[in-house]
Scaffold this active site. Structure first.
Site, short mmCIF file in Angstrom:
data_model
loop_
_atom_site.label_atom_id
_atom_site.label_comp_id
_atom_site.label_asym_id
_atom_site.label_seq_id
_atom_site.Cartn_x
_atom_site.Cartn_y
_atom_site.Cartn_z
CG HIS A 29 -0.12 -0.10 2.50
ND1 HIS A 29 0.57 0.97 3.02
CD2 HIS A 29 0.14 -1.14 3.32
CE1 HIS A 29 1.20 0.60 4.11
NE2 HIS A 29 0.96 -0.68 4.32
CG ASP A 57 5.90 -3.59 5.58
OD1 ASP A 57 4.98 -4.39 5.83
OD2 ASP A 57 6.46 -2.90 6.46
#
Ligand code: NAG
Ligand code: NAG
Ligand code: NAG
Ligand code: NAG
Ligand code: NAG
Ligand code: NAG
Ligand code: NAG
Length: 449
Positions: free
Chosen positions: A39, A328
């Site tokens: 994101h 991540d």
């Protein structure tokens, strides 16, 4: 009238990709693309108790913890445009692989089940398929009505329950991962690292400064909050948070990077405990489900294209583009699986906002074998970089699919992941307890009948 209809149908199918010719690079043909992205820019997901910036400091993107910011939305808008350039446009290192206008058969977007990844996916698809001038038609692709943004074609974003999403969410409910992590922390290597003077000094100073104790798995909260506060409140941070210095921050980040590596099973020496290779088991539980989900889809695509009597091919035959909108750690899990974590680790430990790993599946028409290309988007603003030859077993931009398949096989969870997550003992004792359980069930059924 019939003529007109025919013209329209031809035009429609042209626009919608039915007639897109194969994308070729010499003897190679592009068959399918997988993208795993992080994101965009967000607010902290939480912070330490003494932080002067608590939840009410964060007002964007709906407000509060963990929300995508306008800057994060913009990062994905840009990545979406870049992906369009690579996979829709014709040109040098760009491929007219996907149709200019959204065609539901060609793509599937899977997001983890939380706001920032869902909105990142929406923002990305806005860049890829939602701009005026992309060739979509009012009244067909979107309402021809006042109030509807011209050219905005909504794309479905699919999701699954967050807590049981072992593919996209590395914080899913998975007792085995916790169990392995506890074992890892008792290893000589981790104990030596944790008690080294530099690491102790970071932990002790931080605990003293913020009056809060830190377990290794919660430690990321501090560097994550500080990273974001430097983006949004850089000056105020330095005024209000008197212990903050760039030097101490960098030391905190370095410690956190090392924790990340340990969590993904990256040790200096093989750690064996309870007859298990702990590093391998950690990586299996984190990367295994995603790597296998991807390779299974690629293999299915291959089988459906080249083995004429495969069944259940309807959906996959049309599918060209599959996305995981995630975190991540998800991007990291792919990099670690391929031995490429060194590309994520600089300058901030883990993949940056809107980082993306792309796996392109290509077919070689000379030897009729499947190949892949690995492409990385390191952070917003960067171009795509072909990284295949950084993988140890690969030496060119194209690499045999076998390599990816071996990685997936090595990391394949021993059982379906929902079950495997519940296994918190080494397999020897586990199989005994299972057979004992089956024995009990047999006995029970025997008496019941
Ligand atoms: C495409 O790009 C490559 C690498 O930048 C360059 O060597 C090549 O000449 C370009 N080809 C064309 C047709 O522009
Ligand atoms: C997402 O949004 C919902 C409702 O808008 C909110 O209740 C929830 O806390 C948010 N969750 C996350 C993880 O962002
Ligand atoms: C692991 O290896 C690195 C690089 O060789 C070294 O700096 C570090 O001290 C080692 N860590 C432990 C805990 O042995
Ligand atoms: C921790 O505090 C001590 C005493 O103030 C200092 O000497 C040391 O450099 C600090 N350690 C770190 C990592 O900042
Ligand atoms: C914050 O300020 C420091 C020093 O004033 C500077 O070095 C750093 O680049 C700034 N960080 C950001 C993210 O703007
Ligand atoms: C597929 O077709 C081949 C050749 O006709 C045949 O040998 C094979 O058994 C078939 N496989 C399946 C799964 O039907
Ligand atoms: C395609 O296959 C042939 C035969 O194995 C091989 O020589 C060639 O290098 C392959 N092409 C690529 C781009 O890998």
């Amino acid at each position: 009238m019939i003529h007109l209809y025919w013209c329209f149908a031809v035009f429609w199918s042209f626009i919608h990709g039915a007639t897109i010719p194969p994308v070729k690079d010499g003897e190679m043909e592009l068959k399918m693309v997988h993208v795993v992205w992080r994101h965009g820019d967000r607010s902290p997901t939480t912070t330490y108790n003494a932080d002067p910036f608590q939840e009410d400091s964060w007002t964007f993107g709906g407000g509060g913890w963990g929300q995508l910011s306008p800057s994060g939305m913009f990062q994905h808008l840009q990545l979406g445009k870049k992906l369009r350039n690579r996979y829709v446009n014709t040109g040098n290192s760009t491929y007219n692989f996907l149709p200019a206008v959204y065609d539901q058969k060609t793509m599937y977007i899977r997001s983890t089940g939380i706001n920032r990844t869902l909105i990142s996916a929406t923002s990305n698809m806005l860049g890829m398929y939602g701009q005026d001038g992309y060739g979509s038609t009012a009244g067909i692709d979107f309402p021809d009505a006042v109030g509807w943004p011209r050219g905005f074609v909504p794309i479905p974003i699919h999701t699954v329950d967050y807590d049981s999403d072992h593919i996209g969410n590395m914080d899913s409910d998975c007792p085995r991962r916790e169990w392995l992590w506890n074992l890892a922390q008792q290893s000589d290597e981790m104990k030596a690292w944790r008690s080294s003077s530099s690491v102790r000094s970071v932990f002790n100073n931080l605990t003293a400064l913020v009056n809060q104790k830190w377990s290794l798995e919660d430690f990321w909260v501090v560097p994550d909050a500080l990273f974001i506060e430097q983006i949004y409140f850089n000056e105020t941070l330095r005024q209000k948070n008197l212990w903050f210095t760039d030097d101490f921050y960098n030391q905190i980040v370095a410690v956190n990077d090392q924790i990340y590596m340990y969590e993904y099973g990256i040790f200096n020496k093989t750690v064996t405990m309870q007859n298990l290779n702990i590093g391998l088991e950690l990586l299996k539980i984190r990367s295994g489900p995603l790597m296998n989900d991807m390779i299974d889809r690629i293999n299915k695509k291959s089988a459906c294209t080249y083995k004429k009597n495969e069944t259940g091919c309807n959906w996959i035959n049309g599918l060209k583009y599959f996305v995981y909108s995630a975190h991540d750690e998800t991007v990291y899990s792919v990099l670690v699986a391929l031995g490429l974590e060194r590309f994520a680790i600089i300058p901030h430990g883990y993949p940056l906002y809107s980082a993306a790993v792309v796996v392109e599946y290509w077919r070689n028409s000379t030897d009729n074998n499947d190949y892949f290309k690995l492409v990385y988007h390191k952070q917003s603003g960067d171009d795509f970089t072909v990284m295949t030859n950084e993988i140890e077993e690969c030496d060119r931009d194209y690499c045999r699919m076998d390599v990816l398949e071996q990685v997936a096989k090595k990391l394949k969870p021993d059982q379906p992941i929902d079950q495997w997550c519940l296994v918190t003992e080494s397999s020897g004792s586990y199989s005994i307890s299972i057979s004992f359980l089956s024995f009990l069930i047999v006995i029970y059924n025997f008496f019941l009948l």
